[in-house]
Design a protein around this motif. Sequence first.
Motif, mmCIF file in Angstrom:
data_model
loop_
_atom_site.group_PDB
_atom_site.id
_atom_site.type_symbol
_atom_site.label_atom_id
_atom_site.label_comp_id
_atom_site.label_asym_id
_atom_site.label_seq_id
_atom_site.Cartn_x
_atom_site.Cartn_y
_atom_site.Cartn_z
ATOM 1 N N ASN A 267 0.840 -0.860 -0.196
ATOM 2 C CA ASN A 267 0.006 -0.043 -0.125
ATOM 3 C C ASN A 267 0.885 1.244 -0.500
ATOM 4 O O ASN A 267 1.593 1.103 0.135
ATOM 5 C CB ASN A 267 -1.006 0.346 1.126
ATOM 6 C CG ASN A 267 -1.247 -1.752 1.022
ATOM 7 O OD1 ASN A 267 -1.981 -1.040 0.515
ATOM 8 N ND2 ASN A 267 -1.699 -2.048 2.731
ATOM 9 N N VAL A 268 0.285 2.894 -0.700
ATOM 10 C CA VAL A 268 1.117 3.698 -0.027
ATOM 11 C C VAL A 268 0.159 4.341 0.541
ATOM 12 O O VAL A 268 -0.447 4.987 0.748
ATOM 13 C CB VAL A 268 0.782 4.522 -1.926
ATOM 14 C CG1 VAL A 268 1.958 5.552 -1.129
ATOM 15 C CG2 VAL A 268 1.493 3.426 -2.840
ATOM 16 N N VAL A 269 1.320 4.747 1.472
ATOM 17 C CA VAL A 269 0.788 5.401 2.805
ATOM 18 C C VAL A 269 1.209 6.930 3.691
ATOM 19 O O VAL A 269 2.889 6.227 3.678
ATOM 20 C CB VAL A 269 -0.303 4.240 4.349
ATOM 21 C CG1 VAL A 269 -0.934 5.455 5.692
ATOM 22 C CG2 VAL A 269 -0.384 2.551 3.653
ATOM 23 N N GLY A 270 0.609 7.496 4.296
ATOM 24 C CA GLY A 270 1.196 8.792 4.330
ATOM 25 C C GLY A 270 -0.036 9.428 5.442
ATOM 26 O O GLY A 270 -0.906 9.073 5.444
ATOM 27 N N MET A 271 0.631 10.241 6.219
ATOM 28 C CA MET A 271 -0.398 10.840 6.957
ATOM 29 C C MET A 271 0.004 12.311 7.613
ATOM 30 O O MET A 271 1.376 12.775 7.816
ATOM 31 C CB MET A 271 -0.391 9.884 8.291
ATOM 32 C CG MET A 271 1.306 9.972 9.500
ATOM 33 S SD MET A 271 0.970 9.015 11.132
ATOM 34 C CE MET A 271 0.085 10.115 11.915
ATOM 35 N N ILE A 272 -0.782 12.766 8.176
ATOM 36 C CA ILE A 272 -0.519 14.298 8.901
ATOM 37 C C ILE A 272 -1.026 14.061 9.911
ATOM 38 O O ILE A 272 -2.083 13.519 11.007
ATOM 39 C CB ILE A 272 -1.351 15.558 8.251
ATOM 40 C CG1 ILE A 272 -1.194 15.542 6.931
ATOM 41 C CG2 ILE A 272 -0.899 16.920 9.243
ATOM 42 C CD1 ILE A 272 -2.718 16.842 6.135
ATOM 43 N N ARG A 273 0.522 14.652 11.280
ATOM 44 C CA ARG A 273 -0.314 14.373 12.617
ATOM 45 C C ARG A 273 -1.458 15.392 13.230
ATOM 46 O O ARG A 273 -0.674 16.898 12.585
ATOM 47 C CB ARG A 273 1.557 14.491 13.477
ATOM 48 C CG ARG A 273 1.295 14.158 14.918
ATOM 49 C CD ARG A 273 3.278 13.829 15.480
ATOM 50 N NE ARG A 273 3.104 13.978 16.631
ATOM 51 C CZ ARG A 273 2.663 13.252 17.386
ATOM 52 N NH1 ARG A 273 2.497 11.943 16.892
ATOM 53 N NH2 ARG A 273 2.589 13.485 18.691
ATOM 54 N N GLY A 274 -1.598 14.946 14.166
ATOM 55 C CA GLY A 274 -2.616 15.950 14.222
ATOM 56 C C GLY A 274 -2.730 16.377 15.462
ATOM 57 O O GLY A 274 -0.904 16.259 16.454
ATOM 58 N N THR A 275 -2.538 18.158 15.627
ATOM 59 C CA THR A 275 -1.833 19.088 16.507
ATOM 60 C C THR A 275 -2.521 18.927 18.105
ATOM 61 O O THR A 275 -2.210 19.218 19.113
ATOM 62 C CB THR A 275 -2.327 19.916 15.881
ATOM 63 O OG1 THR A 275 -4.253 20.196 16.305
ATOM 64 C CG2 THR A 275 -1.954 20.917 14.328
ATOM 65 N N GLY A 276 -3.400 18.192 18.387
ATOM 66 C CA GLY A 276 -4.460 18.495 19.925
ATOM 67 C C GLY A 276 -4.461 17.043 20.163
ATOM 68 O O GLY A 276 -4.156 16.475 21.025
#
Length: 322
Positions: free
Chosen positions: A102-111
């Motif tokens: 799979n191709v997977v990326g993320m944006i880490r949550g600020t809270g």
Amino acid sequence: MKLYVLGACCMLAVSATKAQTVPAAEVSRIISVLAADSLEGRGTYTPGIEKASLFIESEFRKAGLSPLPGVTDYRQAFATAGRRIIPADSAAFFPGARTLHNVVGMIRGTGRPDEYVIFSGHYDHIGIIESKGEDSIANGADDDASGITAVILLANYFREHPPVRSVIFAAFTAEEIGGFGSRYFSRQLPADSIVAMFNIEMIGKESKFGRNSAFITGFERSDFGTILQRNLEGSTFHFYPDPYPEQRLFYRSDNATLARLGVPAHTISTTQIDKDQLYHSVDDEVETLDMQNIADIIQAIAVSAQSIVDGKDTPARIAPER
Ligand SMILES: [Zn+2]
């Protein structure tokens, strides 16, 4: 009459603002790459799907996504041995095992970084099929280059609108041959940490309800759809319950594994599955799609998800299937 005119004016203003955020030209650019003949229909285990992966990885990099915790790139590798899914490090012990990713990326949550919202689609299609005239490439422009385009553009959107919860963007492999990619992905995080999944499958054409609409599978199984629609108040966009319950789409797409674990995991689509002659044919081409409508749908998904990614709404869990 005056009230009516005022209402129409405001609705227009909402859609004008939205149109600037997800540009139809970007939709067209991305789908055109994914559905190009050079990718040979993105069949699993083929060089064409590898090209698709490289392109999605480059788009994730441009969007500034991070790899998942504990890994250094976007490839989430695993292997299959027959119908079994096995970790890539044990593939050597299984004769005939084949490696996939799979191709997977993320944006880490600020809270609330340990709570996850997922946007997903599948990047494989059915490859080369029986020829029709001179064409034998099942390009899969609607199925599901349109969904992957949404995933990429939502990554760009949420980079500009930093989320409170962590947001994962996933392009699944091997959906068409058994949903292997989403099945593997869905077991890599504790289901309890996943707040919602927006799986996006075939949004390339108008739904049976017309422009500015889409349907949500399993609408009645949680309040996910109700939350989405509430966030769209004042716009002309509308989410409907799945009009094809007899097709059992809820358990036929990449949301199924997480839904079975109780996650409010739904698929958003516009397909007219009961009469789409282009489905799984060599004619599922870019030229048959409505780029502006796709851009409007992606924008609606982004706006409708806002209270969930911001931690203000948490959809009810789905009753696990027995
Ligand atoms: Zn599909």
